[in-house]
Design a protein around this motif. Sequence first.
Motif, PDB file in Angstrom:
ATOM      1  N   LYS A  39       0.828  -1.213   0.000  1.00 27.81           N
ATOM      2  CA  LYS A  39       0.000   0.000   0.000  1.00 27.81           C
ATOM      3  C   LYS A  39       0.859   1.258   0.000  1.00 27.81           C
ATOM      4  O   LYS A  39       0.676   2.174   0.816  1.00 27.81           O
ATOM      5  CB  LYS A  39      -0.945   0.004   1.199  1.00 27.81           C
ATOM      6  CG  LYS A  39      -2.015  -1.068   1.127  1.00 27.81           C
ATOM      7  CD  LYS A  39      -3.014  -0.933   2.256  1.00 27.81           C
ATOM      8  CE  LYS A  39      -4.113  -1.995   2.147  1.00 27.81           C
ATOM      9  NZ  LYS A  39      -5.090  -1.887   3.253  1.00 27.81           N
ATOM     10  N   ASN A  40       1.826   1.290  -0.910  1.00 29.15           N
ATOM     11  CA  ASN A  40       2.698   2.461  -1.080  1.00 29.15           C
ATOM     12  C   ASN A  40       3.437   2.856   0.194  1.00 29.15           C
ATOM     13  O   ASN A  40       3.747   4.031   0.416  1.00 29.15           O
ATOM     14  CB  ASN A  40       1.896   3.658  -1.598  1.00 29.15           C
ATOM     15  CG  ASN A  40       1.304   3.407  -2.962  1.00 29.15           C
ATOM     16  OD1 ASN A  40       1.970   2.854  -3.831  1.00 29.15           O
ATOM     17  ND2 ASN A  40       0.060   3.801  -3.157  1.00 29.15           N
ATOM     18  N   GLY A  41       3.711   1.878   1.028  1.00 32.29           N
ATOM     19  CA  GLY A  41       4.484   2.148   2.236  1.00 32.29           C
ATOM     20  C   GLY A  41       3.685   2.678   3.404  1.00 32.29           C
ATOM     21  O   GLY A  41       4.262   3.113   4.401  1.00 32.29           O
ATOM     22  N   SER A  42       2.359   2.647   3.336  1.00 27.00           N
ATOM     23  CA  SER A  42       1.543   3.232   4.402  1.00 27.00           C
ATOM     24  C   SER A  42       1.700   2.508   5.735  1.00 27.00           C
ATOM     25  O   SER A  42       1.360   3.062   6.782  1.00 27.00           O
ATOM     26  CB  SER A  42       0.066   3.240   3.999  1.00 27.00           C
ATOM     27  OG  SER A  42      -0.411   1.918   3.781  1.00 27.00           O
ATOM     28  N   HIS A  43       2.214   1.274   5.711  1.00 30.72           N
ATOM     29  CA  HIS A  43       2.403   0.519   6.953  1.00 30.72           C
ATOM     30  C   HIS A  43       3.841   0.559   7.452  1.00 30.72           C
ATOM     31  O   HIS A  43       4.152   0.000   8.504  1.00 30.72           O
ATOM     32  CB  HIS A  43       1.982  -0.944   6.755  1.00 30.72           C
ATOM     33  CG  HIS A  43       0.519  -1.139   6.535  1.00 30.72           C
ATOM     34  ND1 HIS A  43      -0.408  -1.035   7.550  1.00 30.72           N
ATOM     35  CD2 HIS A  43      -0.201  -1.402   5.418  1.00 30.72           C
ATOM     36  CE1 HIS A  43      -1.615  -1.247   7.080  1.00 30.72           C
ATOM     37  NE2 HIS A  43      -1.520  -1.473   5.777  1.00 30.72           N
ATOM     38  N   ASN A  44       4.732   1.193   6.723  1.00 26.80           N
ATOM     39  CA  ASN A  44       6.124   1.281   7.155  1.00 26.80           C
ATOM     40  C   ASN A  44       6.253   2.255   8.324  1.00 26.80           C
ATOM     41  O   ASN A  44       5.621   3.306   8.347  1.00 26.80           O
ATOM     42  CB  ASN A  44       7.018   1.747   6.003  1.00 26.80           C
ATOM     43  CG  ASN A  44       7.062   0.744   4.869  1.00 26.80           C
ATOM     44  OD1 ASN A  44       6.745  -0.434   5.054  1.00 26.80           O
ATOM     45  ND2 ASN A  44       7.457   1.199   3.693  1.00 26.80           N
ATOM     46  N   ALA A  45       7.091   1.900   9.288  1.00 24.04           N
ATOM     47  CA  ALA A  45       7.307   2.748  10.457  1.00 24.04           C
ATOM     48  C   ALA A  45       8.680   3.403  10.365  1.00 24.04           C
ATOM     49  O   ALA A  45       9.657   2.765   9.980  1.00 24.04           O
ATOM     50  CB  ALA A  45       7.216   1.918  11.733  1.00 24.04           C
ATOM     51  N   CYS A  46       8.741   4.683  10.709  1.00 26.03           N
ATOM     52  CA  CYS A  46      10.015   5.407  10.667  1.00 26.03           C
ATOM     53  C   CYS A  46      10.069   6.382  11.830  1.00 26.03           C
ATOM     54  O   CYS A  46       9.134   7.160  12.041  1.00 26.03           O
ATOM     55  CB  CYS A  46      10.162   6.148   9.335  1.00 26.03           C
ATOM     56  SG  CYS A  46      11.729   7.041   9.172  1.00 26.03           S
ATOM     57  N   ILE A  47      11.167   6.356  12.558  1.00 24.60           N
ATOM     58  CA  ILE A  47      11.311   7.199  13.739  1.00 24.60           C
ATOM     59  C   ILE A  47      12.657   7.908  13.715  1.00 24.60           C
ATOM     60  O   ILE A  47      13.658   7.355  13.240  1.00 24.60           O
ATOM     61  CB  ILE A  47      11.172   6.355  15.027  1.00 24.60           C
ATOM     62  CG1 ILE A  47      11.081   7.238  16.263  1.00 24.60           C
ATOM     63  CG2 ILE A  47      12.323   5.366  15.163  1.00 24.60           C
ATOM     64  CD1 ILE A  47      10.772   6.463  17.550  1.00 24.60           C
ATOM     65  N   LEU A  48      12.679   9.144  14.196  1.00 28.32           N
ATOM     66  CA  LEU A  48      13.951   9.846  14.405  1.00 28.32           C
ATOM     67  C   LEU A  48      14.482   9.334  15.737  1.00 28.32           C
ATOM     68  O   LEU A  48      14.078   9.797  16.798  1.00 28.32           O
ATOM     69  CB  LEU A  48      13.726  11.359  14.434  1.00 28.32           C
ATOM     70  CG  LEU A  48      14.978  12.235  14.453  1.00 28.32           C
ATOM     71  CD1 LEU A  48      15.901  11.912  13.295  1.00 28.32           C
ATOM     72  CD2 LEU A  48      14.604  13.713  14.452  1.00 28.32           C
ATOM     73  N   HIS A  49      15.376   8.363  15.660  1.00 25.59           N
ATOM     74  CA  HIS A  49      15.759   7.593  16.842  1.00 25.59           C
ATOM     75  C   HIS A  49      16.801   8.291  17.709  1.00 25.59           C
ATOM     76  O   HIS A  49      16.845   8.105  18.921  1.00 25.59           O
ATOM     77  CB  HIS A  49      16.277   6.218  16.430  1.00 25.59           C
ATOM     78  CG  HIS A  49      16.247   5.199  17.516  1.00 25.59           C
ATOM     79  ND1 HIS A  49      17.344   4.868  18.260  1.00 25.59           N
ATOM     80  CD2 HIS A  49      15.217   4.447  18.010  1.00 25.59           C
ATOM     81  CE1 HIS A  49      17.016   3.949  19.148  1.00 25.59           C
ATOM     82  NE2 HIS A  49      15.734   3.684  19.016  1.00 25.59           N
ATOM     83  N   ARG A  50      17.653   9.099  17.086  1.00 30.09           N
ATOM     84  CA  ARG A  50      18.716   9.778  17.861  1.00 30.09           C
ATOM     85  C   ARG A  50      18.991  11.147  17.281  1.00 30.09           C
ATOM     86  O   ARG A  50      19.062  11.316  16.060  1.00 30.09           O
ATOM     87  CB  ARG A  50      19.994   8.939  17.868  1.00 30.09           C
ATOM     88  CG  ARG A  50      21.170   9.574  18.581  1.00 30.09           C
ATOM     89  CD  ARG A  50      22.319   8.610  18.760  1.00 30.09           C
ATOM     90  NE  ARG A  50      21.958   7.506  19.638  1.00 30.09           N
ATOM     91  CZ  ARG A  50      22.083   7.545  20.967  1.00 30.09           C
ATOM     92  NH1 ARG A  50      22.586   8.627  21.567  1.00 30.09           N
ATOM     93  NH2 ARG A  50      21.733   6.514  21.706  1.00 30.09           N
ATOM     94  N   VAL A  51      19.164  12.130  18.171  1.00 31.54           N
ATOM     95  CA  VAL A  51      19.571  13.479  17.796  1.00 31.54           C
ATOM     96  C   VAL A  51      20.792  13.835  18.644  1.00 31.54           C
ATOM     97  O   VAL A  51      20.716  13.887  19.865  1.00 31.54           O
ATOM     98  CB  VAL A  51      18.447  14.504  18.046  1.00 31.54           C
ATOM     99  CG1 VAL A  51      18.942  15.907  17.730  1.00 31.54           C
ATOM    100  CG2 VAL A  51      17.219  14.169  17.215  1.00 31.54           C
ATOM    101  N   ASP A  52      21.928  14.061  17.982  1.00 29.16           N
ATOM    102  CA  ASP A  52      23.173  14.418  18.673  1.00 29.16           C
ATOM    103  C   ASP A  52      23.558  15.818  18.233  1.00 29.16           C
ATOM    104  O   ASP A  52      23.892  16.059  17.081  1.00 29.16           O
ATOM    105  CB  ASP A  52      24.271  13.417  18.305  1.00 29.16           C
ATOM    106  CG  ASP A  52      25.524  13.588  19.168  1.00 29.16           C
ATOM    107  OD1 ASP A  52      26.079  14.703  19.196  1.00 29.16           O
ATOM    108  OD2 ASP A  52      25.950  12.606  19.794  1.00 29.16           O
ATOM    109  N   THR A  53      23.503  16.771  19.168  1.00 29.67           N
ATOM    110  CA  THR A  53      23.714  18.176  18.811  1.00 29.67           C
ATOM    111  C   THR A  53      25.136  18.677  19.094  1.00 29.67           C
ATOM    112  O   THR A  53      25.441  19.843  18.873  1.00 29.67           O
ATOM    113  CB  THR A  53      22.731  19.067  19.578  1.00 29.67           C
ATOM    114  OG1 THR A  53      22.890  18.837  20.993  1.00 29.67           O
ATOM    115  CG2 THR A  53      21.298  18.761  19.170  1.00 29.67           C
ATOM    116  N   ASN A  54      26.002  17.821  19.613  1.00 28.55           N
ATOM    117  CA  ASN A  54      27.397  18.200  19.855  1.00 28.55           C
ATOM    118  C   ASN A  54      27.510  19.345  20.854  1.00 28.55           C
ATOM    119  O   ASN A  54      28.319  20.272  20.690  1.00 28.55           O
ATOM    120  CB  ASN A  54      28.101  18.602  18.553  1.00 28.55           C
ATOM    121  CG  ASN A  54      29.608  18.705  18.719  1.00 28.55           C
ATOM    122  OD1 ASN A  54      30.192  18.067  19.579  1.00 28.55           O
ATOM    123  ND2 ASN A  54      30.242  19.548  17.889  1.00 28.55           N
ATOM    124  N   VAL A  55      26.685  19.293  21.916  1.00 25.20           N
ATOM    125  CA  VAL A  55      26.768  20.315  22.962  1.00 25.20           C
ATOM    126  C   VAL A  55      26.866  19.628  24.323  1.00 25.20           C
ATOM    127  O   VAL A  55      26.526  18.464  24.461  1.00 25.20           O
ATOM    128  CB  VAL A  55      25.538  21.242  22.952  1.00 25.20           C
ATOM    129  CG1 VAL A  55      25.533  22.065  21.692  1.00 25.20           C
ATOM    130  CG2 VAL A  55      24.240  20.470  23.092  1.00 25.20           C
TER     131      VAL A  55
END
Length: 253
Positions: free
Chosen positions: A237-253
């Motif tokens: 279904k054009n990827g409607s069931h795919n899951a995607c998460i921004l798992h890590r954010v490293d800001t170098n501070v």
Amino acid sequence: MAKQVGILPLEGRIENLTFYRTANGYSVQKVKGVSKETVATSPAFQRTRENMAEFARAVSASKLLRMALSDAISGSKDSRMNNRLNTVMLKAVKLDQVSDRGFRNVLDGELQILEGFDFNKAASFEQTFDGGIRSSFDRVTGVCTLEVDSFQMEKKLKKPDGATHFRFLMAAAAINFETGVKESVSAESEYIAYALSGVVDPLNISVSLSENSEHPVMLAVTIEFVQEINGKMYSIKNGSHNACILHRVDTNV
């Protein structure tokens, strides 16, 4: 000014027209808007200009993030993802405790609040996969790693109807939000055939960014479902069931 003619006189506003009653009957007139020049120069619109500048900065940062992580996001997003991401990015901008109002930005703000953002709200990562997963980033070497613990498919993975296989994908990006320059890399596991009683062995995916990057680094993780037909993999279904998460954010501070 125009007069209303008809058996059902109106009062109120419809789009840019105002309908009202006077001593001489019912009338209608066009609402006069504020000119762009007035908004751009009048002291009365100083706060408006400040809000517009910060919103534009947030939207630009969101677009840059989407482009940098497009390998993970492109087939794993909902129809309102752009708006949702803009909203969170604007919150990050407003958490800037250094810059003057109107000049607040994502670098001096709080990019960490983006961590855990689901790019596909229709298939959240947490609801799709309940197994152990870890991501890490070594700023000195530039190595980004995704580790997935061994898991039983039936218990830990929510598979959509029709899917025969799935895989994990990690995308990483170092983003210079001031210049718009970005570095992106991605890698994925092999497709894994789904079986109710099947057990997936531990997975390890790694990619490398430039060493000692000074820019914020983002790691996105995707679970992609496909259907195998005659040896070829087709999206569900054009990827409607795919899951995607921004798992890590490293800001170098």
